[in-house]
Write an enzyme that holds these catalytic residues in place. Sequence first.
Site, mmCIF file in Angstrom:
data_model
loop_
_atom_site.group_PDB
_atom_site.id
_atom_site.type_symbol
_atom_site.label_atom_id
_atom_site.label_comp_id
_atom_site.label_asym_id
_atom_site.label_seq_id
_atom_site.Cartn_x
_atom_site.Cartn_y
_atom_site.Cartn_z
ATOM 1 C CB SER A 51 -1.256 -0.167 0.938
ATOM 2 O OG SER A 51 -1.834 1.074 1.370
ATOM 3 C CG HIS B 115 -2.558 5.451 3.201
ATOM 4 N ND1 HIS B 115 -2.850 6.067 4.870
ATOM 5 C CD2 HIS B 115 -4.278 6.423 3.033
ATOM 6 C CE1 HIS B 115 -3.874 6.947 4.675
ATOM 7 N NE2 HIS B 115 -4.137 6.417 4.531
ATOM 8 C CB VAL C 210 0.031 7.126 7.599
ATOM 9 C CG1 VAL C 210 -0.006 8.783 8.015
ATOM 10 C CG2 VAL C 210 -0.208 6.000 7.568
ATOM 11 C CE LYS C 211 -0.514 0.976 5.721
ATOM 12 N NZ LYS C 211 -1.685 1.203 4.110
ATOM 13 C CB SER C 212 7.013 2.025 3.105
ATOM 14 O OG SER C 212 7.172 1.151 4.815
#
Length: 381
Positions: free
Chosen positions: A183, A185, A187-189
Amino acid sequence: MIPYGRHQVSSADVDAVVDVLENQFLTQGEQVPLFEQALCGYAGASYAVALNSGTSALHVACLALGVGPGDTVWTSTNSFVASANCARYCGADVGFVDIDPVTRNISLEALAAKLDQARRQGTLPKVLVVVHYGGLSCDMESIRQLTHADGIRLIEDASHALGGKYQGRAVGDSSWSDATIFSFHPVKSITSAEGGAVLTRDSELARRARLYASHGVTRDTDLMEGESEGPWYYQQVALGYNYRLSDLHAALGRSQLNRVDHFIQARAERARRYTEALEHLPLRLPREPVYARSAWHLYPVELMEHDRARVYDAMIARGIGVNVHYIPIHLQPYYRRLGFQVGDFPVAEAFYQRVLTLPLFPELSADEQEQVIHALTESLS
């Protein structure tokens, strides 16, 4: 308010998006395949299919593996609802597996017991969606050993885990699974604003995933019925969806991927700081087993002696944007209506009652992290 997560966008990211806006196709141009190639290069997979969300990636991976009515898909109940919903989109039934109290991932013991029971009852799942909670890979080799003889297909839900390692190799190489899901999104890596991907070593699985992600429409003459009528010609050969990623999103994701190791290193450094500062408090802290290195999407702590709601409110009042990951999926009203009940998965339920997610993101400053640590210490005193 210090948020629990925050994306980082650089001038290079902005330039990459502006270049698409000014000079390239906005939807399906060269950026999507370039992003897919970069993902394969980073993770070590053979094929990548970029999509408009991690949820879409889970759905088309299930479709590509032939999940449909009459089938069952198992997953961890300690996850976001998309890890289970992907099976329901296909008309399949869902089963859950309880978690390990240390890793918070699928419990190998619970999985083995559930498999034994399913063999006796003739109710084995077609697919197991293995969730890498918080960025920490499950023990995929052990899970493969438990499921391989029964022909169960494995999807790694690595929505949290881009940049993590398993047995020294990048999460996403799919050595022990049929496919891996990412993902993107915010706030992801890394982020592509919204986006996701299916990574695999299986060319046929990749082909089917790509078909389902693009309306089920193809211009490949090998897949058509009858002859092509010309270069403009296409056919719908399956019922697919419009899950395609745009070139704008792909350009941002590709630019971000250049810095993913920097992001993961920054997250790991802040996780170490939390662990060092909080070890003396009545908390159960996240740990890395010897076989994995976390991408540190989350830093979840368990409150062993305090009421979580009171501590949550106290942290928010101090300007600390804590969160809770996750309400067990089987306790959601939709899944309760399917027959799941409180007490079905006690380890996950107990974890939910105690867990609090602390802010963790690459640009979390030392001063901000000290504020989090001080606020938590005060809230527990």
